[in-house]
Structure formats: C-alpha cells, structure tokens
Scaffold this motif. Structure first.
Motif, PDB file in Angstrom:
ATOM      1  N   UNK A 217       1.002  -1.143  -0.096  1.00  0.00           N
ATOM      2  CA  UNK A 217       0.055   0.137  -0.042  1.00  0.00           C
ATOM      3  C   UNK A 217       0.732   1.266   0.032  1.00  0.00           C
ATOM      4  N   UNK A 218       1.733   1.453   0.751  1.00  0.00           N
ATOM      5  CA  UNK A 218       2.941   2.459   0.873  1.00  0.00           C
ATOM      6  C   UNK A 218       4.392   1.676   0.932  1.00  0.00           C
ATOM      7  N   UNK A 219       5.097   2.597   0.409  1.00  0.00           N
ATOM      8  CA  UNK A 219       6.441   2.033   0.135  1.00  0.00           C
ATOM      9  C   UNK A 219       7.523   2.397   1.384  1.00  0.00           C
ATOM     10  N   UNK A 220       6.790   2.257   2.738  1.00  0.00           N
ATOM     11  CA  UNK A 220       7.439   2.324   3.795  1.00  0.00           C
ATOM     12  C   UNK A 220       7.004   1.802   4.960  1.00  0.00           C
ATOM     13  N   UNK A 221       7.607   1.883   6.142  1.00  0.00           N
ATOM     14  CA  UNK A 221       7.316   1.141   7.495  1.00  0.00           C
ATOM     15  C   UNK A 221       7.954  -0.279   7.424  1.00  0.00           C
ATOM     16  N   UNK A 222       9.145  -0.198   6.972  1.00  0.00           N
ATOM     17  CA  UNK A 222       9.713  -1.615   7.405  1.00  0.00           C
ATOM     18  C   UNK A 222      11.264  -1.066   7.172  1.00  0.00           C
ATOM     19  N   UNK A 223      12.010  -2.130   7.828  1.00  0.00           N
ATOM     20  CA  UNK A 223      13.480  -1.999   7.956  1.00  0.00           C
ATOM     21  C   UNK A 223      13.971  -3.239   7.114  1.00  0.00           C
ATOM     22  N   UNK A 224      15.478  -3.218   6.856  1.00  0.00           N
ATOM     23  CA  UNK A 224      16.011  -4.340   6.276  1.00  0.00           C
ATOM     24  C   UNK A 224      17.284  -4.687   7.166  1.00  0.00           C
ATOM     25  N   UNK A 225      17.741  -5.665   7.365  1.00  0.00           N
ATOM     26  CA  UNK A 225      19.021  -6.046   7.814  1.00  0.00           C
ATOM     27  C   UNK A 225      19.737  -7.151   7.204  1.00  0.00           C
ATOM     28  N   UNK A 226      20.888  -7.133   7.004  1.00  0.00           N
ATOM     29  CA  UNK A 226      21.456  -8.123   6.280  1.00  0.00           C
ATOM     30  C   UNK A 226      22.458  -8.958   7.062  1.00  0.00           C
ATOM     31  N   UNK A 227      22.352 -10.112   8.080  1.00  0.00           N
ATOM     32  CA  UNK A 227      23.382 -10.640   8.769  1.00  0.00           C
ATOM     33  C   UNK A 227      24.350 -10.846   8.081  1.00  0.00           C
ATOM     34  N   UNK A 228      25.503 -10.808   8.881  1.00  0.00           N
ATOM     35  CA  UNK A 228      26.835 -11.170   8.110  1.00  0.00           C
ATOM     36  C   UNK A 228      27.032 -12.868   8.032  1.00  0.00           C
ATOM     37  N   UNK A 229      26.275 -13.491   8.751  1.00  0.00           N
ATOM     38  CA  UNK A 229      26.302 -14.990   8.793  1.00  0.00           C
ATOM     39  C   UNK A 229      25.672 -15.517   7.398  1.00  0.00           C
ATOM     40  N   UNK A 230      24.404 -14.911   7.168  1.00  0.00           N
ATOM     41  CA  UNK A 230      23.679 -15.580   5.976  1.00  0.00           C
ATOM     42  C   UNK A 230      23.687 -14.641   4.887  1.00  0.00           C
ATOM     43  N   UNK A 231      24.308 -13.327   5.043  1.00  0.00           N
ATOM     44  CA  UNK A 231      24.260 -12.459   3.753  1.00  0.00           C
ATOM     45  C   UNK A 231      22.886 -12.264   2.979  1.00  0.00           C
ATOM     46  N   UNK A 232      21.860 -12.894   3.798  1.00  0.00           N
ATOM     47  CA  UNK A 232      20.475 -12.485   3.226  1.00  0.00           C
ATOM     48  C   UNK A 232      19.697 -11.414   3.702  1.00  0.00           C
ATOM     49  N   UNK A 233      19.339 -10.494   2.814  1.00  0.00           N
ATOM     50  CA  UNK A 233      18.496  -9.478   3.332  1.00  0.00           C
ATOM     51  C   UNK A 233      17.353  -9.850   3.894  1.00  0.00           C
ATOM     52  N   UNK A 234      16.985  -9.300   4.906  1.00  0.00           N
ATOM     53  CA  UNK A 234      16.098  -9.924   6.179  1.00  0.00           C
ATOM     54  C   UNK A 234      15.158  -8.669   6.373  1.00  0.00           C
ATOM     55  N   UNK A 235      13.683  -8.822   6.142  1.00  0.00           N
ATOM     56  CA  UNK A 235      12.643  -7.846   6.495  1.00  0.00           C
ATOM     57  C   UNK A 235      12.372  -7.847   7.871  1.00  0.00           C
ATOM     58  N   UNK A 236      12.237  -6.301   8.465  1.00  0.00           N
ATOM     59  CA  UNK A 236      11.847  -6.294   9.771  1.00  0.00           C
ATOM     60  C   UNK A 236      10.554  -5.149   9.681  1.00  0.00           C
ATOM     61  N   UNK A 237       9.410  -5.769   9.992  1.00  0.00           N
ATOM     62  CA  UNK A 237       8.207  -4.683   9.912  1.00  0.00           C
ATOM     63  C   UNK A 237       8.259  -3.695  10.872  1.00  0.00           C
ATOM     64  N   UNK A 238       7.627  -2.622  10.818  1.00  0.00           N
ATOM     65  CA  UNK A 238       7.656  -1.346  11.741  1.00  0.00           C
ATOM     66  C   UNK A 238       6.036  -0.784  11.515  1.00  0.00           C
ATOM     67  N   UNK A 239       5.711   0.003  12.712  1.00  0.00           N
ATOM     68  CA  UNK A 239       4.792   0.970  12.675  1.00  0.00           C
ATOM     69  C   UNK A 239       3.394   0.053  12.403  1.00  0.00           C
ATOM     70  N   UNK A 240       2.789   0.131  13.538  1.00  0.00           N
ATOM     71  CA  UNK A 240       1.306  -0.867  13.432  1.00  0.00           C
ATOM     72  C   UNK A 240       0.102  -0.124  13.768  1.00  0.00           C
ATOM     73  N   UNK A 241       0.249   1.088  13.890  1.00  0.00           N
ATOM     74  CA  UNK A 241      -1.030   1.563  14.659  1.00  0.00           C
ATOM     75  C   UNK A 241      -2.170   1.743  13.773  1.00  0.00           C
ATOM     76  N   UNK A 242      -2.136   1.653  12.333  1.00  0.00           N
ATOM     77  CA  UNK A 242      -3.028   1.377  11.168  1.00  0.00           C
ATOM     78  C   UNK A 242      -3.329  -0.157  11.116  1.00  0.00           C
ATOM     79  N   UNK A 243      -3.055  -0.995  11.801  1.00  0.00           N
ATOM     80  CA  UNK A 243      -3.231  -2.328  11.597  1.00  0.00           C
ATOM     81  C   UNK A 243      -4.607  -2.839  12.312  1.00  0.00           C
ATOM     82  N   UNK A 244      -4.672  -4.396  12.050  1.00  0.00           N
ATOM     83  CA  UNK A 244      -5.772  -4.949  12.897  1.00  0.00           C
ATOM     84  C   UNK A 244      -7.221  -4.001  12.820  1.00  0.00           C
ATOM     85  N   UNK A 245      -7.661  -3.703  11.747  1.00  0.00           N
ATOM     86  CA  UNK A 245      -9.085  -3.161  11.338  1.00  0.00           C
ATOM     87  C   UNK A 245      -9.387  -3.298   9.925  1.00  0.00           C
ATOM     88  N   UNK A 246     -10.627  -3.803   9.716  1.00  0.00           N
ATOM     89  CA  UNK A 246     -10.868  -4.103   8.369  1.00  0.00           C
ATOM     90  C   UNK A 246     -11.453  -2.896   7.641  1.00  0.00           C
TER      91      UNK A 246
END
Length: 514
Positions: A367-396
C-alpha cells in the motif's frame, strides 16, 4: 626489610592510593551534578536492560521537562515545516482520520467504506495505484512527506519512574499523525528520544544511555482507539518468529514550559539499530536500512542506511532487486528462486506476508513503500525484512484519508493478493510463483491456528486493557487536548471491535484456505 625500603614501600602505596583516588574523582567529575547517574542506568558500558525498559506487566511513568524557549523553538520549526502554528488548523493533508471539531479527535468507528470484512479491504480496480505514495520510476520514494524533513531536537530533562536523565534530545516525529495532532492542537504528540544527542554541547553526558539504549520512539496511539496495536502486533510478529521492536506502555507527562501536563498512555518502542539486531539476530555488523522503496528498481536515495554509512556499500539490496526482477522469473522459475534465495530471506518474508495479510495492515508494503527496515546478517548475507509501525493495523476498514498525489491513505492487502500490481514486485512476483504461494498459504494456516485465535488474542487484549485502562479512562484518565479519544466509550468500544476483528479475520482465513 630495612627502614629505607619500608619507607619506599609506604611511599609507593600512598602514591598509588592518591593516584587511584584522583582517577576516581576525575571520573566522578565527568558527571558532576548529575546526581542520578550510575553505570547501570546511564553509561554506554551497561548492557541493554530489556526487563526494565520493556516490562510486560506494568505501566512506567515518564516526565519530560523543556523550557518555554525550547517549546517556542519547536513551534517555529514546525511552522516552517507544516505551514501552520500548533492548533491553527491547516490543510489537513493527512486525511480525515480525526474530527478537528471535537477537541480530542474522533476515534470512534472508522468509515465503513474502507473495506470488506471478508477480505480486510476493498481492492482497487487498478491493481494498485503506482502513484499512491511512491514513484515507480525510481523504485519508490515512499509516501509524500506532509512534514518535510525531521523536526529539530531540543534538550530536555527526562525522568523515568523518578530517576533523571540529562539534556536528552527530544524531537517530534511522524507524518500524518504529527500533522494532524499539530494542526488540531493535541499535545499528545509523537516524539523520539536521543540520549546523547547533545553530548558535544554538554560533555558531562557523553555516551549517555537509557539502561543501555541510545534511542527510543514514543507512539501516542494515533488512529488507534485501543492504544495497544503497536504493542500487540509487534509481539505477534516476534512470537511467530519475525524480528520486531520490543515495546512497553508508559504514562507520559510533559512540561512544555508551563508545568507538567498528563499526555496519556504511549507505547515506548525500541528503535531498529545495532542494539535491536544484536538482541534478535545475535550480531550487529550487517547493514541496517530504512527504505522508501517498492523494489522495482534500485535508487540509493531510497535506502537510508542506519549504520555502516562510510562503507557506502549497497550491493546487498542491489542484488535483491536484480534477482527479483530478473527475466528468469518467467523463463526459468527454478533458477529465479535459487538466485533470489541466495540474497534475500524469502521464507522469512513469506511468513511476514502471511501475518501481515491475516491481521490486515493499511500502512505497509503493498500500500505504501515505507514502514519496514532491512537487515543483512553477516552470517547468512541474506537481506531480511523487519516490520515497523502498526497503529493502522488490525482493522477491516481504512482511514479513507487523501494523500498528496492522489490515492488513499493506504489499503490492506487481501489474503488473496489478487489486487496487487507489478509495481509491488515483492508481493506480486512471489504470489505468482506456485512454490512460494504454497509456502505462504502454509504460514497463513500456521499463524491463524497457533497464534491468532480468539481465545489467545482475547487473553492478550484483556491483559493490556486491565493494564492501561486506569490511565486511559479510570483513576487518571486522558483529557481533552491531550488525547485522540473522543470519549471513554471510544476506548471500550475499540476493544470490542478489536476482538471482533480477530473473529472476522479467522473467517476470512478459513474462506481463503478452502
């Protein structure tokens, strides 16, 4: 031992004692006048104390005191950014999420035209509007900023359960939440704390930390009648194996220069930084990004680095975008999956999607191109998704607020994902792949069965309600101009709506998986 040697030994011992005392006194002098400073509470030598900062069973108390001059500096800065003074209205670009005529914001029932309870949203007919909050030609720029640039920091006194931290950096934060609170003159403003922001001006606070933490984010529950979604959803993600920020509830008092005022219940949120990734990934040396991108194409400007800035190495995210958009997707799907999985934690992302689409989140990727972070562990070197900001969640239902540039404030992506266009390739391309779609469905089933049941969610909701309700509607209630709630009933009805949402989404999952 002869007399000379004895005197030499005594002299050496005395010198050592005096030297140690002088050293001790110099250390103490570094924090002269900072009576509450201790190593465990204020020093960067202390390990992060998650139990103290993010307790599950109590509401901590925060007092923030700034000078009237600093409040005026904030106002002047915000006038230049928002175009209007505090409480002076404005163009309300963030949409009609609140009713500015009721002095507290109308946080009652959301508009009913925002979604179908059977799938969490009414799909747009265009497969996702690529102009809705991002620019598809450069990989997405995120939502257009209503408040351009970060507001200024000012030094404040910060007290936590009576203990003081000194010259702490305080600044307002947020986009539509800040714009609307500012325009309506609601003092329950979203803000951020940086504990060593002013160490150059005040050397005595060098490397000041808050029980091991350098920064914290404070969310006021904007557009969330329950005041608990930021916490509930973050906890759900972590419980299901998706790293997300730790959170806790705090009652907040702020002195804007005219005495302490009760600003209600906030959620204290861990900032995604080296402390967070070390705690949840077991290391901290990989790249941390806060992107504003749809992953269509790479633009360095859309991937803000939160660490390792001097290295200027973006090859990890560039590799993901290259692999994701490769022509192999259509000509050799197996090879496409192999290449993508070498650089991106696909399985992790599919689990994230399953959770995010089950609960419904109106302000996230798709919906929007924001509200997430990425982290790339040095062990796996795989970019990993981190969700962020949930006040507009859990409503239909959506907030139905208009953004600059057209479109709506956001839309929850359905479980089926059929409405999502190719301008959101991390969803569209994975959903179009039979192997990945099967994994996604298995994660939807697992989350709905093992985490998102009415029995488990009702227990969590009731626990949080009992914890915070005395400070929302009870013995110390939130007050007009210091709350987004229109009345006490808005809070209690919000709790019931939250419980009903779980029932509705369970039905949606059952329908989807048939």
């Amino acid at each position: 031992m002869n007399r000379l040697n004895s005197r030499l030994l005594i002299g050496f011992s005395l010198w050592a004692t005096l030297s140690c005392k002088t050293l001790s006194e110099s250390v103490d002098a570094t924090h002269a006048g900072l009576t509450d400073w201790t190593t465990a509470t204020h020093s960067n030598d202390a390990k992060p104390d998650y139990d103290v900062v993010f307790p599950e069973d109590k509401v901590n108390s925060i007092e923030i005191t700034m000078t009237s001059e600093n409040w005026e500096a904030i106002r002047a800065d915000m006038i230049s950014k928002a175009g209007n003074d505090f409480g002076a209205g404005g163009n309300m670009q963030g949409g009609n999420e609140q009713n500015p005529n009721n002095n507290g914001g109308n946080m009652g029932n959301p508009p009913t035209n925002g979604g179908n309870p059977n799938n969490g949203q009414t799909p747009p007919t265009n497969g996702g509007n690529p102009n809705n909050g991002q620019n598809p030609t450069n990989g997405g720029g995120g939502s257009l900023d209503i408040i351009p640039g970060d507001p200024i920091y000012v030094p404040v006194s910060f007290k936590y359960n009576g203990k003081e931290w000194y010259k702490v950096g305080f600044r307002l934060k947020g986009n539509s939440s800040l714009s609307q609170a500012w325009s309506q003159g609601i003092y329950k403003l979203p803000f951020k704390l940086q504990f060593d922001e002013f160490e150059d001006d005040y050397p005595e606070i060098k490397n000041q930390r808050f029980y091991g933490f350098k920064e914290l984010s404070m969310a006021p529950g904007h557009n969330d009648n329950t005041l608990m979604k930021d916490k509930i959803v973050a906890d759900l993600f972590r419980s299901a194996g998706i790293p997300a920020a730790r959170t806790s509830f705090c009652k907040v008092y702020i002195n804007f220069g005219e005495g302490l005022k009760y600003c209600g219940v906030y959620t204290m949120i861990e900032v995604i930084d080296d402390t967070m990734v070390e705690n949840q990934f077991g290391e901290e040396n990989g790249n941390i990004y806060k992107p504003e991108s749809t992953f269509q194409t790479f633009s360095q400007a859309n991937f803000e680095k939160k660490n390792n800035e001097t290295a200027a190495d973006y090859s990890d995210v560039q590799s993901v975008i290259t692999a994701l958009n490769s022509a192999d997707r259509l000509t050799n799907p197996s090879q496409w999956r192999t290449n993508l999985e070498k650089v991106f934690n696909v399985d992790h992302f599919l689990k994230y999607l399953a959770i995010n689409h089950t609960i419904v989140n109106w302000d996230s990727y798709g919906a929007m191109a924001h509200n997430y972070y990425l982290y790339t562990p040095t062990t796996t070197k795989k970019v990993t998704w981190i969700p962020w900001d949930f006040n507009l969640s859990m409503t239909s239902t959506s907030t139905n607020g208009n953004q600059q540039g057209g479109g709506t404030m956001g839309r929850g992506v359905s479980l089926e994902m059929t409405e999502v266009g190719t301008n959101w390739p991390l969803i569209r391309y994975l959903a179009d792949d039979a192997t990945y779609l099967a994994k996604y469905k298995s994660y939807v089933q697992d989350f709905s069965t093992n985490y998102f049941t009415s029995a488990k969610m009702n227990a969590i909701i009731d626990k949080h309600y009992n914890l915070i309700s005395p400070y929302v509607i009870g013995t110390e209630p939130e007050q007009t101009k210091y709350t987004f709630l229109s009345n006490a009933a808005a809070f209690t009805s919000g709790i019931e709506q939250l419980k009903q949402h779980v029932v509705t989404r369970t039905q949606a999952v059952n329908t989807y998986l048939k």
